[in-house]
Design an enzyme around this catalytic site. Structure first.
Site, PDB file in Angstrom:
ATOM      1  N   LYS A  14       0.832  -1.217   0.000  1.00 14.55           N
ATOM      2  CA  LYS A  14       0.000   0.000   0.000  1.00 14.55           C
ATOM      3  C   LYS A  14       0.863   1.263   0.000  1.00 14.55           C
ATOM      4  CE  LYS A  14      -2.157  -1.147   3.851  1.00 14.55           C
ATOM      5  NZ  LYS A  14      -1.481  -2.425   4.169  1.00 14.55           N
ATOM      6  N   ARG A  89     -10.131   0.518   8.209  1.00  8.73           N
ATOM      7  CA  ARG A  89      -9.710  -0.826   8.604  1.00  8.73           C
ATOM      8  C   ARG A  89     -10.779  -1.562   9.395  1.00  8.73           C
ATOM      9  NH1 ARG A  89      -3.821   0.175   8.477  1.00  8.73           N
ATOM     10  NH2 ARG A  89      -2.739  -1.695   9.141  1.00  8.73           N
ATOM     11  N   ARG A 128      11.809  -5.779   5.340  1.00 10.47           N
ATOM     12  CA  ARG A 128      11.759  -4.330   5.618  1.00 10.47           C
ATOM     13  C   ARG A 128      12.227  -4.033   7.031  1.00 10.47           C
ATOM     14  NH1 ARG A 128       6.102  -1.387   5.467  1.00 10.47           N
ATOM     15  NH2 ARG A 128       6.010  -2.448   7.466  1.00 10.47           N
ATOM     16  N   ARG A 134      10.965   0.294  12.103  1.00 13.74           N
ATOM     17  CA  ARG A 134       9.595   0.157  12.629  1.00 13.74           C
ATOM     18  C   ARG A 134       9.553  -0.914  13.706  1.00 13.74           C
ATOM     19  NH1 ARG A 134       4.760   0.381   8.216  1.00 13.74           N
ATOM     20  NH2 ARG A 134       3.784  -0.908   9.836  1.00 13.74           N
ATOM     21  N   ARG A 145      -0.431  -8.692  13.352  1.00 14.03           N
ATOM     22  CA  ARG A 145      -1.032  -7.725  12.407  1.00 14.03           C
ATOM     23  C   ARG A 145      -1.843  -8.457  11.342  1.00 14.03           C
ATOM     24  NH1 ARG A 145       4.356  -4.989  10.991  1.00 14.03           N
ATOM     25  NH2 ARG A 145       3.285  -4.077   9.189  1.00 14.03           N
TER      26      ARG A 145
HETATM   27  P1  AP5 Z   1       4.718  -1.558   1.889  1.00 14.78           P
HETATM   28  O1  AP5 Z   1       4.467  -0.793   0.666  1.00 14.78           O
HETATM   29  O2  AP5 Z   1       5.318  -0.847   3.033  1.00 14.78           O
HETATM   30  O3  AP5 Z   1       3.397  -2.343   2.332  1.00 14.78           O
HETATM   31  P2  AP5 Z   1       2.156  -1.843   3.180  1.00 14.78           P
HETATM   32  O4  AP5 Z   1       0.968  -2.530   2.615  1.00 14.78           O
HETATM   33  O5  AP5 Z   1       2.136  -0.364   3.251  1.00 14.78           O
HETATM   34  O6  AP5 Z   1       2.556  -2.512   4.564  1.00 14.78           O
HETATM   35  P3  AP5 Z   1       2.503  -1.895   6.036  1.00 14.78           P
HETATM   36  O7  AP5 Z   1       3.387  -2.748   6.891  1.00 14.78           O
HETATM   37  O8  AP5 Z   1       2.757  -0.449   6.045  1.00 14.78           O
HETATM   38  O9  AP5 Z   1       1.011  -2.201   6.374  1.00 14.78           O
HETATM   39  P4  AP5 Z   1       0.297  -2.167   7.708  1.00 14.78           P
HETATM   40  O10 AP5 Z   1      -1.107  -2.155   7.258  1.00 14.78           O
HETATM   41  O11 AP5 Z   1       0.675  -3.231   8.650  1.00 14.78           O
HETATM   42  O12 AP5 Z   1       0.875  -0.863   8.419  1.00 14.78           O
HETATM   43  P5  AP5 Z   1       0.269   0.537   8.772  1.00 14.78           P
HETATM   44  O13 AP5 Z   1       1.384   1.488   8.799  1.00 14.78           O
HETATM   45  O14 AP5 Z   1      -0.913   0.848   7.937  1.00 14.78           O
HETATM   46  O15 AP5 Z   1       5.632  -2.793   1.487  1.00 14.78           O
HETATM   47  C1  AP5 Z   1       6.156  -3.689   2.453  1.00 14.78           C
HETATM   48  C2  AP5 Z   1       7.552  -4.134   2.043  1.00 14.78           C
HETATM   49  O16 AP5 Z   1       7.458  -4.894   0.855  1.00 14.78           O
HETATM   50  C3  AP5 Z   1       8.521  -2.997   1.731  1.00 14.78           C
HETATM   51  O17 AP5 Z   1       9.789  -3.345   2.158  1.00 14.78           O
HETATM   52  C4  AP5 Z   1       8.461  -2.890   0.201  1.00 14.78           C
HETATM   53  O18 AP5 Z   1       9.655  -2.384  -0.339  1.00 14.78           O
HETATM   54  C5  AP5 Z   1       8.219  -4.319  -0.186  1.00 14.78           C
HETATM   55  N1  AP5 Z   1       7.435  -4.441  -1.427  1.00 14.78           N
HETATM   56  C6  AP5 Z   1       6.362  -3.696  -1.798  1.00 14.78           C
HETATM   57  N2  AP5 Z   1       5.881  -4.083  -2.978  1.00 14.78           N
HETATM   58  C7  AP5 Z   1       6.665  -5.128  -3.374  1.00 14.78           C
HETATM   59  C8  AP5 Z   1       6.677  -5.979  -4.520  1.00 14.78           C
HETATM   60  N3  AP5 Z   1       5.762  -5.820  -5.521  1.00 14.78           N
HETATM   61  N4  AP5 Z   1       7.606  -6.927  -4.590  1.00 14.78           N
HETATM   62  C9  AP5 Z   1       8.524  -7.094  -3.591  1.00 14.78           C
HETATM   63  N5  AP5 Z   1       8.570  -6.318  -2.494  1.00 14.78           N
HETATM   64  C10 AP5 Z   1       7.661  -5.354  -2.378  1.00 14.78           C
HETATM   65  O19 AP5 Z   1      -0.271   0.290  10.273  1.00 14.78           O
HETATM   66  C11 AP5 Z   1       0.618   0.080  11.354  1.00 14.78           C
HETATM   67  C12 AP5 Z   1      -0.165   0.034  12.660  1.00 14.78           C
HETATM   68  O20 AP5 Z   1      -0.803   1.293  12.902  1.00 14.78           O
HETATM   69  C13 AP5 Z   1      -1.315  -0.994  12.707  1.00 14.78           C
HETATM   70  O21 AP5 Z   1      -0.856  -2.272  13.096  1.00 14.78           O
HETATM   71  C14 AP5 Z   1      -2.250  -0.356  13.731  1.00 14.78           C
HETATM   72  O22 AP5 Z   1      -1.792  -0.588  15.050  1.00 14.78           O
HETATM   73  C15 AP5 Z   1      -2.111   1.142  13.439  1.00 14.78           C
HETATM   74  N6  AP5 Z   1      -3.098   1.629  12.448  1.00 14.78           N
HETATM   75  C16 AP5 Z   1      -2.822   2.164  11.235  1.00 14.78           C
HETATM   76  N7  AP5 Z   1      -3.953   2.508  10.603  1.00 14.78           N
HETATM   77  C17 AP5 Z   1      -4.974   2.186  11.439  1.00 14.78           C
HETATM   78  C18 AP5 Z   1      -6.383   2.278  11.340  1.00 14.78           C
HETATM   79  N8  AP5 Z   1      -6.967   2.770  10.235  1.00 14.78           N
HETATM   80  N9  AP5 Z   1      -7.129   1.832  12.387  1.00 14.78           N
HETATM   81  C19 AP5 Z   1      -6.553   1.342  13.509  1.00 14.78           C
HETATM   82  N10 AP5 Z   1      -5.215   1.212  13.662  1.00 14.78           N
HETATM   83  C20 AP5 Z   1      -4.435   1.626  12.634  1.00 14.78           C
HETATM   84 MG    MG Z   2       2.197   1.058   4.821  1.00 13.78          MG
END
Ligand code: AP5
Ligand code: MG
Length: 193
Positions: A14, A89, A128, A134, A145
């Site tokens: 994402k 979410r 990552r 992180r 997660r």
């Molecule tokens: P990346 O692009 O970072 O993936 P992502 O989907 O953004 O993964 P996240 O870990 O950020 O998702 P998340 O939902 O757990 O975290 P968030 O910050 O939203 O890619 C991941 C890796 O893969 C990178 O190294 C990238 O280079 C690699 N990659 C990407 N595409 C690739 C490809 N095609 N091929 C190979 N490699 C690739 O949430 C974190 C925390 O915040 C949650 O756990 C929760 O506690 C809180 N939170 C956030 N939003 C909310 C909400 N709306 N409600 C409640 N709690 C929330």
């Molecule tokens: Mg992300």
């Protein structure tokens, strides 16, 4: 205005794809994960509270996240559109977002759901974790997660599918392959800026 949700489990790409979409289509990027991490690093009261959940891989309570989104949308008044990353979410967040946008005379136009097999997700996130700094990129929290995603988030897709807004996109190719597939969908609504 054009508003898009980039949906998918942790590690589905994402954040990576949002960056490319923002550059190509000049949309405002709203990532609740990034916003929360910013609050955590500034040790604000909201950040201190959120950290307790984030470090365990649990979702932060809806009211905290919804309040944050609402003020962010207001801040970006006049935007060409928004890309929501990691939000909504839960069903409650989806309903709150629908209302917020309706109040601004707009709506979600499309939800692009990145489909990636689970074993790739874990591998990507552990990779990552070696450089991201992180605190939630370790195997134990990653497992939580993904569990939380299945328990509370994956059903959000059904909410948008019921309104014919959900498009599933293959997300296990290269970053550029996935971007091409996403662009094909976005181009139906909006030309690159
Ligand atoms: P990346 O692009 O970072 O993936 P992502 O989907 O953004 O993964 P996240 O870990 O950020 O998702 P998340 O939902 O757990 O975290 P968030 O910050 O939203 O890619 C991941 C890796 O893969 C990178 O190294 C990238 O280079 C690699 N990659 C990407 N595409 C690739 C490809 N095609 N091929 C190979 N490699 C690739 O949430 C974190 C925390 O915040 C949650 O756990 C929760 O506690 C809180 N939170 C956030 N939003 C909310 C909400 N709306 N409600 C409640 N709690 C929330
Ligand atoms: Mg992300």
């Amino acid at each position: 205005m054009f508003n898009l949700i980039l949906f998918g489990p942790p590690g589905s790409g994402k954040g990576t794809q949002s960056e490319k979409i923002v550059k190509t289509y000049r949309l405002e990027h709203i990532s609740t994960g990034d916003l929360l991490r910013d609050e955590v690093s500034r040790k604000t009261p909201l950040g201190v509270e959120a950290k307790k959940y984030m470090d365990q891989g649990l979702l932060v309570p809806d009211e905290v996240v919804i309040g944050m989104i609402s003020s962010k949308i207001d801040e970006k008044h006049g935007a060409r559109g928004f890309i929501f990353d990691g939000f909504p979410r839960t069903r409650a967040q989806a309903e709150a977002l629908d209302k917020l946008l309706e109040f601004k005379d707009t709506q979600i136009h499309i939800v692009l759901s990145l489909e990636v097999p689970e074993e790739h997700l874990k591998k990507r996130l552990i990779g990552r974790g070696e450089t991201s700094g992180r605190t939630d990129d370790n195997e134990m929290v990653i497992t939580e997660r993904i569990k939380e995603y299945h328990a509370k988030t994956s059903s959000v897709a059904a909410h948008y599918a019921a309104h014919n807004k959900l498009e599933r996109v293959k997300g296990d190719g290269t970053i550029d392959d996935t971007f091409k597939l996403l662009s094909k969908q976005i181009d139906k609504y909006l030309l690159p800026a």
